[in-house]
Scaffold this motif. Structure first.
Motif, PDB file in Angstrom:
ATOM      1  N   LYS A  19       0.829  -1.211   0.000  1.00  0.00           N
ATOM      2  CA  LYS A  19       0.000   0.000   0.000  1.00  0.00           C
ATOM      3  C   LYS A  19       0.862   1.260   0.000  1.00  0.00           C
ATOM      4  N   VAL A  20       2.023   1.199   0.627  1.00  0.00           N
ATOM      5  CA  VAL A  20       2.952   2.335   0.540  1.00  0.00           C
ATOM      6  C   VAL A  20       3.384   2.519  -0.921  1.00  0.00           C
ATOM      7  N   VAL A  21       3.754   1.414  -1.572  1.00  0.00           N
ATOM      8  CA  VAL A  21       4.222   1.505  -2.965  1.00  0.00           C
ATOM      9  C   VAL A  21       3.099   2.018  -3.862  1.00  0.00           C
ATOM     10  N   MET A  35      12.515   2.256   2.316  1.00  0.00           N
ATOM     11  CA  MET A  35      11.981   1.616   3.520  1.00  0.00           C
ATOM     12  C   MET A  35      12.974   0.612   4.070  1.00  0.00           C
ATOM     13  N   VAL A  36      12.987   0.506   5.381  1.00  0.00           N
ATOM     14  CA  VAL A  36      13.612  -0.648   6.013  1.00  0.00           C
ATOM     15  C   VAL A  36      12.541  -1.274   6.898  1.00  0.00           C
ATOM     16  N   VAL A  37      12.399  -2.580   6.751  1.00  0.00           N
ATOM     17  CA  VAL A  37      11.288  -3.290   7.379  1.00  0.00           C
ATOM     18  C   VAL A  37      11.850  -4.397   8.252  1.00  0.00           C
ATOM     19  N   CYS A  38      11.430  -4.433   9.497  1.00  0.00           N
ATOM     20  CA  CYS A  38      11.781  -5.568  10.338  1.00  0.00           C
ATOM     21  C   CYS A  38      10.518  -6.396  10.527  1.00  0.00           C
ATOM     22  N   SER A  39      10.483  -7.558   9.890  1.00  0.00           N
ATOM     23  CA  SER A  39       9.335  -8.451  10.026  1.00  0.00           C
ATOM     24  C   SER A  39       9.661  -9.436  11.138  1.00  0.00           C
ATOM     25  N   ALA A  40       9.356  -9.011  12.364  1.00  0.00           N
ATOM     26  CA  ALA A  40       9.734  -9.765  13.559  1.00  0.00           C
ATOM     27  C   ALA A  40       8.575 -10.661  13.947  1.00  0.00           C
ATOM     28  N   ARG A 218      -0.779   5.906   3.554  1.00  0.00           N
ATOM     29  CA  ARG A 218      -0.870   7.251   2.953  1.00  0.00           C
ATOM     30  C   ARG A 218      -0.192   8.293   3.835  1.00  0.00           C
ATOM     31  N   SER A 219      -0.370   8.177   5.142  1.00  0.00           N
ATOM     32  CA  SER A 219       0.302   9.107   6.049  1.00  0.00           C
ATOM     33  C   SER A 219       1.816   8.998   5.909  1.00  0.00           C
ATOM     34  N   CYS A 220       2.296   7.776   5.751  1.00  0.00           N
ATOM     35  CA  CYS A 220       3.742   7.566   5.616  1.00  0.00           C
ATOM     36  C   CYS A 220       4.276   8.172   4.324  1.00  0.00           C
TER      37      CYS A 220
END
Lengths: 233, 233
Positions: A19-21, A35-40, A218-220
């Motif tokens: 959704k960001v993309v 983006m950096v994503v931590c999928s913990a 969208r906020s991001c």
């Protein structure tokens, strides 16, 4: 660089990134938000903790936040509504701004203050009053499913986590329609697993659905686009 | 923790993450592979660099790799076929093992050695000989689209990056069918943007399509599951 504290659940984080993309005006890779994503995925269950039935997820969330800081994130988003119970505790431990998903939702509501907003969510989100308190500050009245309906919503959320989407979709559509029939012109999909299952929903219920994940995305994009200035390729 | 050097393009990284999640046997969040993802959308265009028409992407890829190391990644995957032109250079700069997408693809090919494998890919991947050399070591003969067809494949890849999926799908289906008609029983979707557009393809062409992104995701799940032992929630 946007830091995403994700993995709650893993597919919800993926849905958020998509959704960001999709919400970024772009014609080539270099136009997009970094983006950096931590999928913990090993963060203990948030609802279980709020209900007093499981381990505290805050240490694992703080660990993920530290990894995002180490990777160079400059602001943070958490695509898990229930995790916002620990928003203030996480914010107190980092200088990076952490966006709040309920603020993002409130910014997209079309109804006038005072309107009833349906909020199907995890039992943890409901019990912690995450939406009731923060939407209340903006003048909205939250309507929560009754106990039997809440149990159904939780069952559907677990079905999404197990990859059983068609069953989840049928349950969530029924509960969203019930909230609409009870007077809610807008129904917030207030658990990140819900839009994963309701994406394919059509009919009258669709028009009143507000996707909390999409609102946060969208906020991001709005917050990060200044950093995403095109780089010569 | 799996480190994903992504953002080439941004939606391809999302597609890869979704495939990691979907290929993981799981009934709850905590069963899933832990990931840290750097979606470094500002990495200069890989094909332009290989064709001598653009900036060197290696410094930006090394920067993303350093961020993944800082965040605690223990092995690396790169969901961009063309970026594998720099696989050896990146591997030389890190102690973390970097999986190779062509090895993952080779492990999934059904045809006997000697079979012709169709490889629609970016012009950079083709020019750098990424698939020809590494599949050749495994005894396969790569068939590359001719110049006119290659230009069409590149046009479709750019359409995916711009979010214009239906146009891209039509072009890629035609080119995959042409490779099949030329004797390729298997056609590798050898650019991560291609499965994003061909996911909805049906008909005879579908059976022979090999998704390089999916192959890499499966290799990653196999490599990482020992670390993803369930944690008490």
């Amino acid at each position: 660089m946007l830091g995403v504290l994700g993995g709650m659940g893993p597919m919800a984080a993926v849905d958020f990134m998509a959704k960001v993309v999709r919400n970024t005006p772009a014609s080539r890779d270099q136009d997009h938000v970094r983006m950096v994503v931590c999928s913990a995925a090993d963060i203990p269950d948030r609802t279980a903790a709020i209900l007093g039935e499981g381990a505290d997820p805050l240490p694992a969330m703080r660990d993920a936040l530290r990894r995002l800081e180490a990777a160079g994130a400059t602001r943070i988003a958490i695509p898990c509504n229930t995790a916002h119970h620990w928003h203030a505790a996480l914010q107190a431990g980092t200088p990076l701004p952490i966006l709040h998903i309920v603020d993002a939702v409130a910014d997209t509501l079309a109804g006038p203050p005072g309107a009833a907003i349906g909020v199907p969510a995890t039992s943890g989100t409901v019990r912690a009053g995450i939406y009731q308190s923060r939407l209340g500050l903006r003048g909205y009245a939250c309507r929560i499913p009754d106990d039997a309906a809440q149990a159904e919503v939780m069952r559907a959320i677990r079905l999404v986590k197990a990859g059983r989407l068609p069953e989840a979709t049928a349950i969530l559509r029924r509960e969203a329609e019930a909230l609409a029939a009870a007077g809610c012109r807008e129904v917030v999909m207030a658990c990140t697993e819900i839009p994963v299952a309701l994406a394919a929903a059509d009919g009258p219920v669709r028009a009143g659905l507000v996707d909390a994940t999409e609102a946060l995305a969208r906020s991001c994009v709005a917050a990060c686009r200044p950093e995403a200035a095109p780089v010569a390729a």
